[in-house]
Design an enzyme around this catalytic site. Structure first.
Site, PDB file in Angstrom:
ATOM      1  N   ASP A 254     -73.678 -98.149  31.600  1.00 56.04           N
ATOM      2  CA  ASP A 254     -73.207 -99.599  31.359  1.00 56.04           C
ATOM      3  C   ASP A 254     -71.182 -99.135  31.858  1.00 56.04           C
ATOM      4  OD1 ASP A 254     -72.603 -98.422  28.600  1.00 56.04           O
ATOM      5  OD2 ASP A 254     -73.009-100.051  27.486  1.00 56.04           O
TER       6      ASP A 254
ATOM      7  N   LYS B  41     -93.834 -83.835  -1.690  1.00 55.96           N
ATOM      8  CA  LYS B  41     -92.764 -83.751  -0.285  1.00 55.96           C
ATOM      9  C   LYS B  41     -91.886 -82.742  -0.834  1.00 55.96           C
ATOM     10  CE  LYS B  41     -93.209 -87.299   2.267  1.00 55.96           C
ATOM     11  NZ  LYS B  41     -92.856 -87.914   3.865  1.00 55.96           N
TER      12      LYS B  41
ATOM     13  N   GLY C  59     -72.160 -90.077  32.104  1.00 60.48           N
ATOM     14  CA  GLY C  59     -72.960 -89.290  31.112  1.00 60.48           C
ATOM     15  C   GLY C  59     -73.521 -88.138  32.036  1.00 60.48           C
TER      16      GLY C  59
ATOM     17  N   MET D 144     -78.435 -88.382  20.007  1.00 60.48           N
ATOM     18  CA  MET D 144     -77.290 -89.314  20.781  1.00 60.48           C
ATOM     19  C   MET D 144     -77.308 -90.446  20.966  1.00 60.48           C
ATOM     20  SD  MET D 144     -75.864 -87.032  24.680  1.00 60.48           S
ATOM     21  CE  MET D 144     -74.108 -85.971  24.541  1.00 60.48           C
TER      22      MET D 144
ATOM     23  N   ARG E 296     -74.557 -93.888  21.682  1.00 59.17           N
ATOM     24  CA  ARG E 296     -73.447 -94.325  21.299  1.00 59.17           C
ATOM     25  C   ARG E 296     -73.787 -95.141  20.588  1.00 59.17           C
ATOM     26  NH1 ARG E 296     -69.780 -93.004  26.073  1.00 59.17           N
ATOM     27  NH2 ARG E 296     -71.654 -94.057  26.754  1.00 59.17           N
TER      28      ARG E 296
ATOM     29  N   ARG F 191     -66.451 -89.575  34.303  1.00 54.41           N
ATOM     30  CA  ARG F 191     -65.551 -91.169  34.237  1.00 54.41           C
ATOM     31  C   ARG F 191     -63.993 -91.417  34.300  1.00 54.41           C
ATOM     32  NH1 ARG F 191     -68.961 -88.819  28.763  1.00 54.41           N
ATOM     33  NH2 ARG F 191     -70.654 -90.608  28.619  1.00 54.41           N
TER      34      ARG F 191
ATOM     35  N   ASP G  25     -80.310 -98.106  26.541  1.00 53.07           N
ATOM     36  CA  ASP G  25     -79.564 -98.620  26.309  1.00 53.07           C
ATOM     37  C   ASP G  25     -79.272 -99.904  27.251  1.00 53.07           C
ATOM     38  OD1 ASP G  25     -77.452 -97.655  26.817  1.00 53.07           O
ATOM     39  OD2 ASP G  25     -76.014 -97.698  25.518  1.00 53.07           O
TER      40      ASP G  25
ATOM     41  N   ARG H 122     -83.883 -90.476  50.594  1.00 55.27           N
ATOM     42  CA  ARG H 122     -85.389 -90.096  52.126  1.00 55.27           C
ATOM     43  C   ARG H 122     -85.338 -91.690  52.347  1.00 55.27           C
ATOM     44  NH1 ARG H 122     -87.559 -85.204  50.325  1.00 55.27           N
ATOM     45  NH2 ARG H 122     -85.823 -84.000  50.836  1.00 55.27           N
TER      46      ARG H 122
ATOM     47  N   ASP I  15     -79.228 -93.090  26.807  1.00 51.63           N
ATOM     48  CA  ASP I  15     -79.491 -93.961  25.989  1.00 51.63           C
ATOM     49  C   ASP I  15     -80.638 -94.742  25.774  1.00 51.63           C
ATOM     50  OD1 ASP I  15     -77.314 -92.219  25.029  1.00 51.63           O
ATOM     51  OD2 ASP I  15     -75.342 -93.640  25.562  1.00 51.63           O
TER      52      ASP I  15
ATOM     53  N   GLN J 150     -79.388 -82.709  24.252  1.00 54.58           N
ATOM     54  CA  GLN J 150     -80.787 -83.204  25.146  1.00 54.58           C
ATOM     55  C   GLN J 150     -79.812 -84.432  26.663  1.00 54.58           C
ATOM     56  OE1 GLN J 150     -80.276 -87.022  21.193  1.00 54.58           O
ATOM     57  NE2 GLN J 150     -78.470 -85.325  21.156  1.00 54.58           N
TER      58      GLN J 150
ATOM     59  N   SER K 239     -89.737 -80.918   1.502  1.00 57.83           N
ATOM     60  CA  SER K 239     -88.118 -80.555   2.458  1.00 57.83           C
ATOM     61  C   SER K 239     -88.766 -82.309   3.461  1.00 57.83           C
ATOM     62  CB  SER K 239     -88.471 -79.861   3.666  1.00 57.83           C
ATOM     63  OG  SER K 239     -90.332 -79.922   4.268  1.00 57.83           O
TER      64      SER K 239
ATOM     65  N   THR L 163     -78.825 -92.886  32.142  1.00 59.74           N
ATOM     66  CA  THR L 163     -78.574 -93.042  30.869  1.00 59.74           C
ATOM     67  C   THR L 163     -79.726 -92.241  30.612  1.00 59.74           C
ATOM     68  OG1 THR L 163     -77.377 -93.466  29.023  1.00 59.74           O
ATOM     69  CG2 THR L 163     -78.008 -95.399  30.432  1.00 59.74           C
TER      70      THR L 163
HETATM   71  O1  F6P Z   1     -74.236 -92.740  27.286  1.00 62.85           O
HETATM   72  C1  F6P Z   1     -74.670 -90.870  27.303  1.00 62.85           C
HETATM   73  C2  F6P Z   1     -73.333 -90.563  26.252  1.00 62.85           C
HETATM   74  O2  F6P Z   1     -74.796 -88.827  26.261  1.00 62.85           O
HETATM   75  C3  F6P Z   1     -74.149 -90.605  24.760  1.00 62.85           C
HETATM   76  O3  F6P Z   1     -75.025 -90.522  24.073  1.00 62.85           O
HETATM   77  C4  F6P Z   1     -73.156 -90.350  24.534  1.00 62.85           C
HETATM   78  O4  F6P Z   1     -72.471 -90.673  22.507  1.00 62.85           O
HETATM   79  C5  F6P Z   1     -72.133 -90.258  25.284  1.00 62.85           C
HETATM   80  O5  F6P Z   1     -72.850 -89.766  26.920  1.00 62.85           O
HETATM   81  C6  F6P Z   1     -71.349 -88.689  25.215  1.00 62.85           C
HETATM   82  O6  F6P Z   1     -70.674 -88.507  26.305  1.00 62.85           O
HETATM   83  P1  F6P Z   1     -69.425 -87.376  26.834  1.00 62.85           P
HETATM   84  O7  F6P Z   1     -70.141 -86.020  27.648  1.00 62.85           O
HETATM   85  O8  F6P Z   1     -68.417 -87.828  27.646  1.00 62.85           O
HETATM   86  O9  F6P Z   1     -69.264 -86.345  25.403  1.00 62.85           O
END
Ligand code: F6P
Length: 323
Positions: free
Chosen positions: A103, A214, A11, A170, A172, A72, A130, A25, A128, A255, A216, A126
Site C-alpha cells: 500500500d 494439554k 518490503g 509479521m 504490521r 522505502r 492486506d 517477458r 502481509d 518470513q 504445552s 507484500t
Molecule cells: O509490509 C511487509 C512487512 O514485512 C511487515 O509485515 C513488517 O511489519 C514490515 O514489512 C517490516 O519492515 P522492515 O523490513 O522495513 O523492517
C-alpha cells in the site's frame, strides 16, 4: 506506449522476481522496450535505470527477494523528489510504470501519476496480504509456509518441555499471516490486530487447555496486535499467571525470504503480465490483482483506502480446533 519501467518497492516478498520476469517477458513479447528501475522510488530519483532483455530475467522465477532491490524512499515523499524521478523517466523515454509492492508503494504511485500524468499499474507484492482488490498478495503463501515450518519445530520442543510458546509473526496492521499459521500450525490462540483478544482471554484459554489434556501450547501473535508484540504479551500473561513456563520466538524477516511457492510464482507471473497488458490497453492508476481466479484491475484509491477484512470463519475455526 513503447517503453515501460518496472520496479519493486517497500518490503520485499517471495514471488517478486517471478513478477519482474513476467513484466519483462510480456513487454518483449508485445514488442515494447522495458527498463528495470533499481531500489524502488529512490533509484528512480537517482536514475538507476537499466534496459532489460529477456535473458536479464533468466533463472530468477524460483528465487526469493528481488533482483531489482527494494527501498522505502523518504525523498519521494517530497514534491522535489518526485520531480527528479519524473525527469529521470523522461530522460529514458519511459511512458508507463509497473510498481510491485504494497500500500505504501501504491500511495506513492497514485500521487506521482496524478502529479505528472504518467500511467502506473501496481502488482500486489507484500507478505502481509492486506491489499484490497486481490484475494492474495504475492509472497503471502510462501511467508505462511515458512512460518509454519518454524512453528512445527517449536511445537516439538514445546511438547518435550511442557512449555507455552508465544510466536510472533509479521503483519504490521494485519493478522492474515497469524491466522493462517494459527490454523495450519495447530495453535491454541491467535492474536490479531483486527479483533480484540484480552490478556484475560489468553489466560483463561491456556488455563482450561492445561487443566484438561494439554501440557504445552502455542500462541501466535501478529506483531501489530493491540496487546503488543509477543514479548509484551508474554510479560503480561506471566505477570498474572507466573506458574507456567513461557518462551517467546520472533520469526521476523525469515518470513520474507526463501524460494517462492508455486502459488506465489504463478500469482506473480499472472499479475506481471496483466499489468503490462493493462497499460497497453489504456488502464492506469490501478492494481492488477486476482479475485476468484480472474484478473481484476482495482483503482489505487480503493486499494489504499478500503480494508480487506479477515474471514470471520477462520476465527470460528480456531475456536473449534483449539478446544
Ligand atoms: O509490509 C511487509 C512487512 O514485512 C511487515 O509485515 C513488517 O511489519 C514490515 O514489512 C517490516 O519492515 P522492515 O523490513 O522495513 O523492517
Amino acid at each position: 506506449m513503447k517503453k515501460i519501467g518496472v520496479f519493486t518497492s517497500g518490503g520485499d516478498s517471495p514471488g517478486m522476481n517471478a513478477c519482474i520476469r513476467a513484466v519483462v517477458r510480456a513487454c518483449i513479447y508485445h514488442g515494447l522496450e522495458v527498463y528495470g528501475i533499481k531500489y524502488g522510488y529512490d533509484g528512480m530519483i537517482k536514475g538507476e535505470i537499466i534496459k532489460m532483455q529477456s535473458h536479464s530475467v533468466s533463472n530468477i522465477v524460483q528465487r526469493g527477494g528481488t533482483i531489482l532491490k527494494s527501498a522505502r524512499s523518504t525523498e519521494f515523499r517530497t514534491k522535489e523528489g518526485r520531480q527528479k524521478a519524473y525527469d529521470q523517466l523522461k530522460k529514458h523515454g519511459i511512458e508507463g510504470l509497473v510498481a510491485i509492492g504494497g500500500d505504501g508503494t501504491f500511495t506513492g504511485a497514485k500521487i506521482f501519476s496524478e502529479e505528472f500524468d504518467i500511467p502506473v499499474i501496481g502488482c500486489p507484492g507484500t507478505i502481509d496480504n492486506d491489499i484490497y482488490g486481490t484475494d492474495f498478495t504475492i509472497g503471502f503463501d510462501t511467508a505462511v509456509n515458512t512460518a509454519l515450518e518454524s512453528i512445527d519445530k517449536i511445537r516439538d520442543t514445546a511438547a518435550s518441555h511442557d512449555r507455552i510458546f508465544f510466536v510472533e509473526v509479521m503483519g504490521r496492521d494485519s493478522g492474515y499471516i497469524a491466522i493462517q499459521c494459527g490454523i495450519g500450525g495447530g495453535a491454541e490462540i491467535v492474536m490479531v490486530p483486527e479483533t480484540e483478544t484480552t490478556i484475560a482471554d489468553v489466560i483463561k484459554k491456556l488455563d482450561t487447555g492445561l487443566r484438561k489434556t494439554k501440557t504445552s501450547s502455542i500462541v501466535v501473535v501478529a506483531e501489530g496486535d493491540e496487546e503488543g508484540n509477543a514479548a509484551e504479551v508474554m510479560a503480561k500473561v506471566k505477570a498474572e499467571n507466573p506458574k507456567n513456563e513461557y518462551k517467546v520466538t520472533t520469526l521476523g524477516h525469515i518470513q520474507r525470504g526463501g524460494n517462492p511457492t508455486a502459488t506465489d510464482r504463478i500469482l506473480g507471473s499472472r499479475c506481471g503480465i496483466a499489468a503490462v497488458e493493462g497499460l497497453m490497453a489504456g488502464q492506469r492508476n490501478c492494481m492488477a490483482g486476482v479475485m476468484n481466479d480472474q484478473i481484476v484491475y482495482t483503482p489505487f484509491d480503493d486499494c489504499i483506502s478500503k480494508s480487506k477484512p479477515i474471514n470471520q470463519d477462520y476465527l470460528k475455526m480456531m475456536n473449534i480446533l483449539s478446544i
